[in-house]
Scaffold this motif. Sequence first.
Motif, PDB file in Angstrom:
ATOM      1  N   UNK A  97       4.615  37.448  27.361  1.00  0.00           N
ATOM      2  CA  UNK A  97       5.660  36.223  26.894  1.00  0.00           C
ATOM      3  C   UNK A  97       6.997  36.699  26.926  1.00  0.00           C
ATOM      4  N   UNK A  98       7.593  37.183  25.857  1.00  0.00           N
ATOM      5  CA  UNK A  98       8.800  37.500  25.522  1.00  0.00           C
ATOM      6  C   UNK A  98       9.242  38.979  25.463  1.00  0.00           C
ATOM      7  N   UNK A  99       8.475  39.961  26.305  1.00  0.00           N
ATOM      8  CA  UNK A  99       8.470  41.227  26.237  1.00  0.00           C
ATOM      9  C   UNK A  99       8.019  41.872  27.604  1.00  0.00           C
ATOM     10  N   UNK A 100       8.488  42.915  27.881  1.00  0.00           N
ATOM     11  CA  UNK A 100       7.664  43.569  29.243  1.00  0.00           C
ATOM     12  C   UNK A 100       6.524  44.498  28.628  1.00  0.00           C
ATOM     13  N   UNK A 101       5.836  44.861  29.680  1.00  0.00           N
ATOM     14  CA  UNK A 101       4.302  45.621  29.308  1.00  0.00           C
ATOM     15  C   UNK A 101       4.877  46.891  28.560  1.00  0.00           C
ATOM     16  N   UNK A 102       5.536  47.491  29.004  1.00  0.00           N
ATOM     17  CA  UNK A 102       5.917  48.953  28.384  1.00  0.00           C
ATOM     18  C   UNK A 102       6.850  48.605  27.055  1.00  0.00           C
ATOM     19  N   UNK A 103       7.314  47.787  26.669  1.00  0.00           N
ATOM     20  CA  UNK A 103       7.940  47.236  25.247  1.00  0.00           C
ATOM     21  C   UNK A 103       6.825  46.994  24.454  1.00  0.00           C
ATOM     22  N   UNK A 104       5.850  46.033  24.826  1.00  0.00           N
ATOM     23  CA  UNK A 104       4.573  45.774  24.163  1.00  0.00           C
ATOM     24  C   UNK A 104       3.762  47.019  23.655  1.00  0.00           C
ATOM     25  N   UNK A 105       3.325  47.746  24.709  1.00  0.00           N
ATOM     26  CA  UNK A 105       2.557  49.053  24.552  1.00  0.00           C
ATOM     27  C   UNK A 105       3.070  49.808  23.554  1.00  0.00           C
ATOM     28  N   UNK A 106       4.581  50.093  23.808  1.00  0.00           N
ATOM     29  CA  UNK A 106       5.341  51.078  23.004  1.00  0.00           C
ATOM     30  C   UNK A 106       5.641  50.656  21.419  1.00  0.00           C
ATOM     31  N   UNK A 107       5.599  49.270  21.416  1.00  0.00           N
ATOM     32  CA  UNK A 107       5.585  48.958  20.026  1.00  0.00           C
ATOM     33  C   UNK A 107       4.173  49.048  19.224  1.00  0.00           C
ATOM     34  N   UNK A 108       3.193  48.512  19.918  1.00  0.00           N
ATOM     35  CA  UNK A 108       1.965  48.516  19.387  1.00  0.00           C
ATOM     36  C   UNK A 108       1.264  49.921  18.907  1.00  0.00           C
TER      37      UNK A 108
END
Length: 152
Positions: A76-87
């Motif tokens: 949705x409102x993020x890139x794949x690397x952003x989501x995985x880095x965050x989680x």
Amino acid sequence: MLQKPNSHLLRRGRYSESGRAYLVTAVVYERRSVFTNFRVGRLLVDELKQAHDLNLINSLAWVIMPDHFHWLFELRDATLPEVMKRVKSRSTLAINRACGTQGVFWQSGYHDRAARAEEDLIKIARYIIANPLRAGLVEHIGNYPLWDAAWL
């Protein structure tokens, strides 16, 4: 001689497309079976849920195995690397804090696969959810506590 992991190769050709479904897998450092502890598994669940609640992704299905997790979601409102880095970073902090440990928790990188438009997401979700059955962890998926799917 120890060989360096090839996690850097996982990043080649990675592309994030909003609205596309991705199946990702991340593995605990040294494949330690930390998620056999339900409390530790729930800390990761909290981070998956928060990414959904913040509308970064639309979570479709996930399962947390003893030493890794599989997650099917739509960006949705993020890139794949952003989501995985965050989680991965937020779960590392929470788990280390709860367990009184510090340092590396996840192996670097992650595996991802974009779902093609013609693929049946429910079939992919069923495959993910059946992991504990195939691994022999339970005889009935209802007996495994660390999974969820949007189609319940």
